[in-house]
Write an enzyme that holds these catalytic residues in place. Sequence first.
Site, PDB file in Angstrom:
ATOM      1  N   ARG A 163       1.019  -1.157  -0.094  1.00 39.69           N
ATOM      2  CA  ARG A 163      -0.104  -0.022   0.173  1.00 39.69           C
ATOM      3  C   ARG A 163       1.016   1.224   0.231  1.00 39.69           C
ATOM      4  O   ARG A 163       0.355   2.203   0.664  1.00 39.69           O
ATOM      5  CB  ARG A 163      -0.861   0.034   1.223  1.00 39.69           C
ATOM      6  CG  ARG A 163      -1.824  -1.391   1.354  1.00 39.69           C
ATOM      7  CD  ARG A 163      -2.998  -1.136   0.167  1.00 39.69           C
ATOM      8  NE  ARG A 163      -3.652  -2.414   0.107  1.00 39.69           N
ATOM      9  CZ  ARG A 163      -4.858  -2.766   0.676  1.00 39.69           C
ATOM     10  NH1 ARG A 163      -5.333  -1.585   1.388  1.00 39.69           N
ATOM     11  NH2 ARG A 163      -5.342  -3.532   0.568  1.00 39.69           N
ATOM     12  N   SER A 212     -11.577   1.018   2.967  1.00 38.72           N
ATOM     13  CA  SER A 212     -10.931   0.850   4.128  1.00 38.72           C
ATOM     14  C   SER A 212     -10.260   1.874   5.042  1.00 38.72           C
ATOM     15  O   SER A 212      -9.601   2.763   4.537  1.00 38.72           O
ATOM     16  CB  SER A 212      -9.737  -0.218   3.850  1.00 38.72           C
ATOM     17  OG  SER A 212     -10.432  -1.371   3.058  1.00 38.72           O
ATOM     18  N   GLU A 282      -5.134   3.818   6.450  1.00 41.23           N
ATOM     19  CA  GLU A 282      -4.843   3.575   5.015  1.00 41.23           C
ATOM     20  C   GLU A 282      -5.500   4.648   4.084  1.00 41.23           C
ATOM     21  O   GLU A 282      -4.995   4.853   2.987  1.00 41.23           O
ATOM     22  CB  GLU A 282      -5.493   2.123   4.668  1.00 41.23           C
ATOM     23  CG  GLU A 282      -5.669   1.722   3.181  1.00 41.23           C
ATOM     24  CD  GLU A 282      -6.035   0.544   2.866  1.00 41.23           C
ATOM     25  OE1 GLU A 282      -6.826   0.402   1.592  1.00 41.23           O
ATOM     26  OE2 GLU A 282      -5.708  -0.406   3.458  1.00 41.23           O
TER      27      GLU A 282
END
Length: 298
Positions: A163, A212, A282
Amino acid sequence: MILEPVRNFPLARLTTVRTGGSAAFFARARTGDELDELLGWAAGRGLPIGVIGSGSNLLVADEGVAGLVLKLDGELAGIEPGEAGIRCGGGARLPAVAARAAAVGLGGIEFGVNIPGTVGGAVRMNANAYGGELGRILAWVEIHSAEGGRERRGPGELGLTYRASNLRAGEIVGRAEFVLEPAESGAVRAVLADLRARRHAAQPKGIKTFGSTFKNPPGETAGLLLARAGAGALRVGGARFAPKHANFVENTGSATTADVVGLMAEGRRLVAEEFGIELEAEVQTLGPVRFPWVVPDA
């Protein structure tokens, strides 16, 4: 110049969670030349650059965003066959890329159907889902910046990790190409349908959320940790954790970005107290959004 940026443009409408203030300046870039011109316009005025894609993984500051915020459109959101598979603009939505690949008999990016963001944002985050990872199928990206003009980079030059990438603020993915494999269209469409069904079964839909909230810690899932820690009972202003999946923050109608950040802080605190695990955000931010657990650089 070709495009004159709009002043005081409200950004909440361009995000899926529907919070945040306005951009001091806003413009849509439809070609690479327009993007370069707008970057030069901002650089000449000493303005910072921000980019908004699908707004599906984004929190915009309530105070608004200084500088110029760009949205890629037109050619820079297009999708077409490329030398290695599929070539597209940084503003193209990944679900549309996956669907176009299926239509022309190419496989390998099926996982993108469940990532509701743009190609540029997905490259910056090295997006992954259901066993697929963007970095594994990336042939190259074309980066635009006010300092360096245009530069083509391969996946090995992007510092791709879980990520994350090494793309800096002000570096914008204008185009990208993915290496895909020939496949039977019907079979690929069947995989897309299965992935959509799995996502709808596991994640909330029909609510205002940004996807998320926290990254999954090694060997754990953030949603289960939040649920087991009791975060489902939390509510800050108009924000709460979605009942169906605790790693999704829901704007119940009147939430501000400050409400969302406050809710995240409380949920993170509960998980740290219960399991000794410090969750990492995130969701991406635009403007002065400050997570209270992050110590500013000296």
